[in-house]
Design a protein around this motif. Sequence first.
Motif, mmCIF file in Angstrom:
data_model
loop_
_atom_site.group_PDB
_atom_site.id
_atom_site.type_symbol
_atom_site.label_atom_id
_atom_site.label_comp_id
_atom_site.label_asym_id
_atom_site.label_seq_id
_atom_site.Cartn_x
_atom_site.Cartn_y
_atom_site.Cartn_z
ATOM 1 N N ASP A 151 -8.365 12.372 -0.288
ATOM 2 C CA ASP A 151 -7.221 12.333 0.620
ATOM 3 C C ASP A 151 -7.682 12.146 2.059
ATOM 4 N N TRP A 152 -7.402 10.972 2.622
ATOM 5 C CA TRP A 152 -7.714 10.756 4.034
ATOM 6 C C TRP A 152 -6.483 10.956 4.918
ATOM 7 N N ARG A 153 -5.305 11.114 4.310
ATOM 8 C CA ARG A 153 -4.067 11.115 5.068
ATOM 9 C C ARG A 153 -3.687 12.455 5.697
ATOM 10 N N THR A 154 -3.876 13.569 4.963
ATOM 11 C CA THR A 154 -3.282 14.842 5.362
ATOM 12 C C THR A 154 -3.656 15.257 6.776
ATOM 13 N N SER A 155 -4.904 15.092 7.134
ATOM 14 C CA SER A 155 -5.346 15.513 8.465
ATOM 15 C C SER A 155 -5.182 14.420 9.518
ATOM 16 N N ARG A 156 -4.630 13.300 9.122
ATOM 17 C CA ARG A 156 -4.479 12.173 10.052
ATOM 18 C C ARG A 156 -3.076 11.566 9.898
ATOM 19 N N PRO A 157 -2.041 12.333 10.212
ATOM 20 C CA PRO A 157 -0.670 11.859 9.943
ATOM 21 C C PRO A 157 -0.289 10.593 10.706
ATOM 22 N N ALA A 158 -0.775 10.432 11.936
ATOM 23 C CA ALA A 158 -0.419 9.239 12.703
ATOM 24 C C ALA A 158 -0.974 7.986 12.031
ATOM 25 N N LEU A 159 -2.218 8.062 11.583
ATOM 26 C CA LEU A 159 -2.821 6.919 10.899
ATOM 27 C C LEU A 159 -2.144 6.675 9.554
ATOM 28 N N ALA A 160 -1.794 7.754 8.858
ATOM 29 C CA ALA A 160 -1.103 7.616 7.570
ATOM 30 C C ALA A 160 0.236 6.917 7.749
ATOM 31 N N ASP A 161 0.966 7.288 8.797
ATOM 32 C CA ASP A 161 2.258 6.640 9.052
ATOM 33 C C ASP A 161 2.068 5.163 9.393
ATOM 34 N N TRP A 162 1.040 4.873 10.201
ATOM 35 C CA TRP A 162 0.791 3.479 10.544
ATOM 36 C C TRP A 162 0.458 2.666 9.294
ATOM 37 N N HIS A 163 -0.393 3.223 8.426
ATOM 38 C CA HIS A 163 -0.783 2.504 7.220
ATOM 39 C C HIS A 163 0.411 2.283 6.294
ATOM 40 N N ALA A 164 1.277 3.277 6.191
ATOM 41 C CA ALA A 164 2.468 3.112 5.349
ATOM 42 C C ALA A 164 3.331 1.965 5.865
ATOM 43 N N ALA A 165 3.453 1.869 7.185
ATOM 44 C CA ALA A 165 4.272 0.809 7.766
ATOM 45 C C ALA A 165 3.621 -0.564 7.578
ATOM 46 N N ILE A 166 2.322 -0.663 7.841
ATOM 47 C CA ILE A 166 1.659 -1.967 7.747
ATOM 48 C C ILE A 166 1.605 -2.445 6.296
ATOM 49 N N SER A 167 1.572 -1.505 5.358
ATOM 50 C CA SER A 167 1.517 -1.877 3.943
ATOM 51 C C SER A 167 2.788 -2.574 3.487
ATOM 52 N N GLU A 168 3.879 -2.395 4.230
ATOM 53 C CA GLU A 168 5.138 -3.047 3.890
ATOM 54 C C GLU A 168 5.268 -4.431 4.529
ATOM 55 N N ARG A 169 4.336 -4.772 5.410
ATOM 56 C CA ARG A 169 4.368 -6.102 6.009
ATOM 57 C C ARG A 169 4.208 -7.142 4.901
ATOM 58 N N PRO A 170 4.961 -8.232 4.918
ATOM 59 C CA PRO A 170 4.916 -9.179 3.796
ATOM 60 C C PRO A 170 3.512 -9.658 3.433
ATOM 61 N N SER A 171 2.654 -9.906 4.431
ATOM 62 C CA SER A 171 1.312 -10.403 4.118
ATOM 63 C C SER A 171 0.475 -9.356 3.397
ATOM 64 N N PHE A 172 0.708 -8.076 3.705
ATOM 65 C CA PHE A 172 -0.018 -7.008 3.012
ATOM 66 C C PHE A 172 0.572 -6.810 1.611
ATOM 67 N N ALA A 173 1.890 -6.803 1.502
ATOM 68 C CA ALA A 173 2.507 -6.600 0.201
ATOM 69 C C ALA A 173 2.140 -7.712 -0.766
ATOM 70 N N ALA A 174 2.050 -8.939 -0.264
ATOM 71 C CA ALA A 174 1.742 -10.090 -1.128
ATOM 72 C C ALA A 174 0.308 -10.103 -1.615
ATOM 73 N N THR A 175 -0.575 -9.356 -0.940
ATOM 74 C CA THR A 175 -2.006 -9.410 -1.274
ATOM 75 C C THR A 175 -2.535 -8.082 -1.814
ATOM 76 N N ALA A 176 -1.651 -7.151 -2.122
ATOM 77 C CA ALA A 176 -2.098 -5.851 -2.631
ATOM 78 C C ALA A 176 -2.884 -6.039 -3.925
ATOM 79 N N PRO A 177 -4.046 -5.363 -4.057
ATOM 80 C CA PRO A 177 -4.811 -5.501 -5.288
ATOM 81 C C PRO A 177 -4.044 -4.946 -6.496
ATOM 82 N N PRO A 178 -4.364 -5.387 -7.691
ATOM 83 C CA PRO A 178 -3.560 -5.065 -8.875
ATOM 84 C C PRO A 178 -3.331 -3.590 -9.110
ATOM 85 N N SER A 179 -4.354 -2.759 -8.877
ATOM 86 C CA SER A 179 -4.197 -1.335 -9.194
ATOM 87 C C SER A 179 -4.061 -0.484 -7.958
ATOM 88 N N ALA A 180 -3.783 -1.088 -6.801
ATOM 89 C CA ALA A 180 -3.603 -0.308 -5.562
ATOM 90 C C ALA A 180 -2.242 0.361 -5.565
#
Length: 200
Positions: free
Chosen positions: A171-200
């Motif tokens: 778990d890298w998220r719990t102690s780094r909530p700002a980074l976790a929130d940023w990553h959650a948001a960027i993961s929804e960007r179309p270019s990230f969603a379209a390239t997500a690895p199969p088991s991610a």
Amino acid sequence: MKLHWSPTSPFVRKVMIAAHEVGAADRLELAETFPQSVIEDVSPDNPLGMIPALITDEGEALYDSSVIVAWLNHRFGGSLLPAPGPEAWAVYRRHALGHGLIDTANARFHEHRRPPELQWPQQDAKLTKRIALAVDGLDREAEALAGPFTVAQIAAGVALSYLDLRFPGEDWRTSRPALADWHAAISERPSFAATAPPSA
């Protein structure tokens, strides 16, 4: 254009995100390769026998994800690289941190794939610490990463997703909530969603 490709390679994913961002993803012919055959598959186009490697429409071979991203950005008129100036160095620094985290996580993953009797606990401990320090560094950059989308966000986002893919129990998220929130948001960007690895 032909891209030597693997669906789980974070280095390939950097290129694919860039291709989506500059509108070139549909121009790529993906040539899948596998760990067992990567050297034989890729070495005619990249003497290092590593992915990603891109063959342009003109037949020129380009390799290393950062080189290919820069070429795509230039060729297709993207805005992933900053204009020269003081802010450019900060962007490149953040990109270096994200890319370095990918390198370190990849090294640790391959250390874990070695037979148990050949694994080196001291090396794993060093890589684990380096990963934690790099993620801490990205956490300190979370506010800046929320700014204009560049190669820095590509590297940082891919790096954190790669940790999730290869070390899902850590778990890298719990102690780094700002980074976790940023990553959650960027993961929804179309270019990230379209390239997500199969088991991610």
